[in-house]
Design an enzyme around this catalytic site. Structure first.
Site, short mmCIF file in Angstrom:
data_model
loop_
_atom_site.label_atom_id
_atom_site.label_comp_id
_atom_site.label_asym_id
_atom_site.label_seq_id
_atom_site.Cartn_x
_atom_site.Cartn_y
_atom_site.Cartn_z
N ASP A 178 12.98 7.02 -2.95
CA ASP A 178 13.72 6.44 -1.83
C ASP A 178 14.03 4.99 -2.14
O ASP A 178 15.14 4.65 -2.55
CB ASP A 178 12.92 6.58 -0.54
CG ASP A 178 13.74 6.19 0.69
OD1 ASP A 178 14.93 5.90 0.55
OD2 ASP A 178 13.17 6.18 1.80
N PRO A 224 8.40 9.66 10.20
CA PRO A 224 8.09 11.10 10.14
C PRO A 224 8.16 11.71 8.76
O PRO A 224 7.42 12.65 8.45
CB PRO A 224 9.16 11.70 11.08
CG PRO A 224 9.46 10.63 12.04
CD PRO A 224 9.38 9.37 11.25
N ASP A 277 29.69 -4.24 8.22
CA ASP A 277 28.45 -4.34 7.44
C ASP A 277 28.29 -5.78 6.98
O ASP A 277 29.06 -6.27 6.15
CB ASP A 277 28.52 -3.38 6.25
CG ASP A 277 27.26 -3.38 5.40
OD1 ASP A 277 26.30 -4.08 5.79
OD2 ASP A 277 27.23 -2.70 4.37
N ASN A 296 11.27 11.75 17.96
CA ASN A 296 12.02 12.98 18.20
C ASN A 296 11.73 13.59 19.58
O ASN A 296 11.37 14.76 19.70
CB ASN A 296 11.76 14.02 17.11
CG ASN A 296 12.29 13.57 15.76
OD1 ASN A 296 11.51 13.31 14.84
ND2 ASN A 296 13.60 13.46 15.65
N GLU A 304 10.50 1.78 20.07
CA GLU A 304 11.63 1.39 19.23
C GLU A 304 12.93 1.91 19.85
O GLU A 304 12.99 3.08 20.25
CB GLU A 304 11.52 1.97 17.82
CG GLU A 304 10.35 1.48 17.01
CD GLU A 304 10.32 2.12 15.62
OE1 GLU A 304 11.37 2.64 15.18
OE2 GLU A 304 9.25 2.11 14.99
N GLU A 348 5.11 6.30 14.12
CA GLU A 348 5.87 7.57 14.12
C GLU A 348 5.08 8.68 13.39
O GLU A 348 5.57 9.31 12.46
CB GLU A 348 7.25 7.37 13.51
CG GLU A 348 8.14 6.50 14.36
CD GLU A 348 9.59 6.45 13.90
OE1 GLU A 348 10.48 6.20 14.73
OE2 GLU A 348 9.84 6.65 12.68
#
Length: 897
Positions: free
Chosen positions: A400, A146, A302, A235, A293, A195
């Protein structure tokens, strides 16, 4: 104890059952008469069709294998991943396709580096294993979701042009699928975008997006007319959004078959809501629906030490939906599958419109440990793309991947452990058809949580303690158990704090309750500092440009509205509120801010919070450190006799800088009380921790535990006094003094020395180990020398050398045995036993005979040890007992030099 749920066993014939539906019938699998035995418990879903999709997205697999990862079955045997999935009940795999996830010189972006060629390699293997394939086109060179629908590099020249993008999507989709078809891949579904909530391939707006959807659909129909066309959104928890999306697709005549949703319990609401919104789409527009998903965590560890999305981006409450374990994963998969199955038949064709569920990246395990500190691991990520992003991906996503590249963020949500071994949850898609049961073994009781304020009474807090709790068992059958709490400890709550006490159920299981006491909020003198009530906006005077009080849902620090600001040119603004009627004194003004410059860089001095009183102004910067990375400014305020303070938010920002200010508050300053020293209480608690609990009665230990619980509660408080500390010290000291010894019913004595000379004394601390055995199976404890007495006479070398151990606290409990005693030899020191003329005696542990070695001026004694009059059977000794109980055989002969 009673069971509040019962494990339902589905009794059905071994043949397929025919389920009647509106307008027709459809075939469903019949559950076996008994669920299969497994390591997780799964209740079979009633009415589940044989072809219900149990799918998994394993797009990163090829890079993982290239990085050295192997996948193993539950027995630890290496298997091909696709074969293993097939054996586990999976019938579909989903494979993402990126256009060109590589730099010009061939360095992959990561995430599996899945271009069409690599997706095809995996698709052929999946088909060979008997699995159908869903091809998931992202129409991007890297992740599409999204917040990111970035146009591929090769399409950059016509970015934003919907017509050209649609034409290119058609060509690219048709070419790629033709290759898949020619390779014999069993493609059952094709996804047009991933998405695509707000964009696809850089195109936004429903007119343009629909052109792209339709172009992709057209290509799929021409190449693979039997394949279902999927449109994918996310969502589902946002009210009305799915109805809106489906309506727009219908209004724009988009040709598709399946309306697909992501559903992650961490973010996307309840499964009941999921069923509701998807059923609405299915019934209104006669479409199939599915979950493309989903996932859940089996651990919070982790695996590659490079951070995980869970729990780092998830609230604590959302982590409680299912257990963090393989059982929790099985529960989540079943719940989502049932939610989709509950869609039912809405178009009367006799088939359930809920097609199935795909689990996202169940095999994305670590390819190493140590995170970015491990240079070898970083090299592996960069070379093979087994992490979510490589360093090279920064050229495509500088804000990102360029900042946060690294390993798998979902290794703790995989259905394989960190070493690639299948977890018990992997076959869940099989179990939802057959059912699975495991042993009825206790696993845990969920901690109880209570909230209160410091103005609530202790009795009101105690009233919240539940009298019953649910004890969880491995087979999924809960037991309701009653609880006895250490509730008296709550009397020592002092102010705000987090207090923990324990309880015990009637089944002997431990349970804890956490009581969170918050301070009663101080009076806030700002009128609607969170900007939530539009009627109060008039209390703020806003000047300049770019700023307004408006809804900024999802970005506000509190509620949905905030003082929001942005302008395309450099701009300045101010927001002011004057407060009157304040008591003179010291106050604290605070506010929160978030935002950034146009390039997402931080701005540390562009926005400020200030207060003016009596002509004096104090201020602090409201920093803009990024999206929802809230900064808090704090301004000390001194209010004078006029009782007036003017608070102001000012901004002086460059073009396209954006953000908001929220949660403005002015409260009276309070002094934090100085806590008294707890050193002596800490010492008392430490002293209690040294106590050997095996020695004391349960009743007296219970009183000690109550005192220690009171200490724990008091020390967790914020407002306890010196008198409180002294009172709890006395509680602990009195409890220690009141400890009552358990009664010993028998003694066991293990001597380490079995021969003595006339006149020797037994060292009670070193020559003996005395163990007291408690009655009624209460255990045993080693006694110290001051807890028993010794009675013996070593004045002559005779078999009268008996040793009697008597318990001081109970003289009726004794242990008696005999030892070998030798006369002191002429010329010897009388202390040795080494055969060198020192007058000692030795025992051969194998034969029980004395050492025959000649010694100078020493007497050699053959002696043995035996028990007599013992309350319990003595433990085995390092000598062989000769003779009869009650005596010892001594052979004495003088050895002359």
């Amino acid at each position: 104890m009673r069971r509040n749920t019962a494990l339902t066993r589905i009794m059905a014939s071994g043949v397929a059952a025919i389920m009647l539906c509106a307008g027709g019938t459809f075939t469903v699998n019949a559950a076996e008469e008994e669920p299969v035995k497994a390591d997780v418990s799964v209740k079979a879903i009633q009415g589940l069709s044989d072809d219900f999709i149990g799918g998994m997205d394993v797009s990163s697999m090829l890079s993982l294998e290239e990085s050295g990862v192997t996948f193993k079955n539950a027995n630890g045997e290496v298997e091909d991943l696709f074969t293993l999935l097939k054996e586990s009940g999976v019938n579909y795999v989903r494979l993402r396709v990126w256009n060109d996830p590589f730099t010009a010189d061939g360095q992959g972006y990561g995430g599996g580096n899945v271009n069409a060629d690599r997706a095809l390699t995996m698709a052929k293997r999946a088909t060979a294993a008997g699995l159908k394939v869903l091809v998931d086109f992202h129409y991007s060179d890297f992740w599409a979701d999204p917040s990111k629908q970035q146009v591929p590099k090769a399409w950059k020249s016509f970015e934003g042009d919907a017509d050209k993008t649609a034409d290119t999507v058609y060509d690219y989709t048709k070419q790629t699928l033709t290759t898949f078809k020619q390779a014999g891949v069993d493609v059952g579904m094709v996804q047009v975008g991933n998405e695509t909530t707000a964009k696809i391939a850089g195109i936004s707006g429903w007119d343009g997006m629909s052109k792209v959807f339709s172009a992709g659909s057209k290509a799929i129909r021409e190449v693979l007319p039997e394949a279902k066309v999927v449109i994918h959104f996310t969502n589902p928890e946002k009210a009305g959004t799915y109805a809106t999306y489906a309506k727009q697709l219908s209004n724009h005549n988009v040709d598709y078959d399946v309306f697909a949703s992501s559903y992650y319990p961490f973010w996307h609401g309840t499964t009941e809501n999921l069923t509701s919104v998807l059923k609405n789409v299915a019934s209104t527009y006669k479409k199939d629906v599915m979950v493309a998903e989903t996932s859940w965590a089996y651990t919070l560890d982790d695996g590659d030490d490079d951070s995980n999305t869970v729990p780092s981006k998830v609230t604590a409450d959302n982590l409680k939906k299912y257990d963090i374990s393989p059982q929790g994963q099985a529960d989540e998969i079943r719940a989502v599958a049932e939610a989709v199955n509950n869609i039912g038949d809405n178009d009367g064709d006799g088939e359930n419109d809920g097609l199935g569920v795909f689990y996202w990246e169940p095999a994305w395990v670590p390819v190493g440990t140590g995170g970015k500190d491990n240079a070898e691991l970083v090299d592996t990520w960069n070379k093979y793309g087994g992490g979510w992003a490589t360093e090279a991906a920064g050229e495509y996503e500088p804000n990102d991947a360029g900042l946060y590249w690294g390993g798998s963020g979902v290794d703790n949500q995989a259905l394989f452990d960190f070493d690639g071994k299948a977890l018990a949850s992997l076959p869940t898609f099989k179990y939802i058809h057959t059912g699975a049961v495991t042993d009825h073994v206790f696993t845990k009781i969920d901690p109880v949580e209570i909230t209160a304020t410091d103005s609530d009474s202790i009795d009101a807090i105690k009233a919240q303690l539940p009298s019953e709790v649910a004890a969880h068992y491995q087979d999924g059958v809960d037991e309701t158990e009653t609880v006895t709490w250490q509730s008296a400890a709550l009397d020592w709550i002092r102010g705000a704090g987090t207090y923990t006490i324990t309880g015990t159920t009637n089944a002997g299981h431990d349970v804890t309750v956490t009581v969170t006491v918050t301070a009663t909020p101080a009076k806030d003198y700002v009128t609607d500092g969170s900007f939530e009530n539009a009627e109060n906006d008039k209390n703020w005077t806003i000047a300049g440009t770019g700023a307004s009080i408006t809804e900024d849902s999802g970005n506000a620090a509190d509620g949905k509205r905030a003082l929001k600001f942005w302008a395309s040119d450099a701009y300045s603004f101010s927001a002011t509120q004057t407060i009157t009627g304040l008591e003179p004194g010291e106050y604290v003004l605070t506010a929160m801010s978030q935002g950034a410059a146009a390039d997402n860089a931080a701005i540390t001095d562009g926005v400020a919070l200030s207060a003016t009183t009596g002509g004096k102004t104090t201020s602090d910067a409201l920093e803009l450190n990024g999206w929802v990375k809230f900064d808090t400014a704090t301004v000390p305020v001194t209010v004078g006799a006029d009782g007036t303070a003017t608070i102001t938010i000012t901004g002086n920002l460059p073009a396209d800088a954006w953000g908001n200010v929220d949660k403005v508050s002015l409260v009276k300053k309070t002094e934090t009380p100085v806590k008294p020293s707890t050193e002596n209480l800490d010492k008392a608690v430490a002293e209690a921790g040294k106590i050997n609990r095996d020695e004391y009665t349960n009743e007296s230990l219970a009183k000690l535990d109550q005192a220690l619980a009171a200490a724990d509660v008091l020390l967790a408080g914020s407002t306890y006094t010196e008198q409180d500390v002294n009172d709890v010290i006395k509680l602990v000291a009195d409890a220690i003094a009141g400890l009552a010894q358990k009664e010993v019913s028998s003694l066991t004595v293990t001597p380490s020395k079995t021969t003595y000379q006339v006149g020797d004394a037994i060292d009670a601390d070193h020559d003996l180990k005395v163990v007291g055995n408690y009655s009624a199976g209460m255990g045993n404890v080693t006694l110290s020398a001051d807890q028993f007495t010794l009675d013996y006479d070593f004045s002559a070398p005779a078999d009268a050398a008996k040793v009697t151990v008597t318990l001081k606290s109970n003289p009726n409990v004794t242990e008696t045995y005999t030892v070998a005693v030798t006369a002191r030899a002429e010329g010897g020191s009388g202390n040795g036993s080494d055969g060198a003329g020192n007058g000692g005696a030795t025992i051969n542990p194998d034969t029980g005979e004395g050492d025959k070695t000649n010694g100078a001026n020493g007497d050699k004694i053959t002696g043995v040890l035996s028990n007599t009059g013992s309350a319990v059977t003595a433990v085995g000794l390092a000598v062989v007992v000769l003779g009869v109980a009650g005596g010892v055989s001594l052979a004495l002969r003088r050895k002359r030099s």
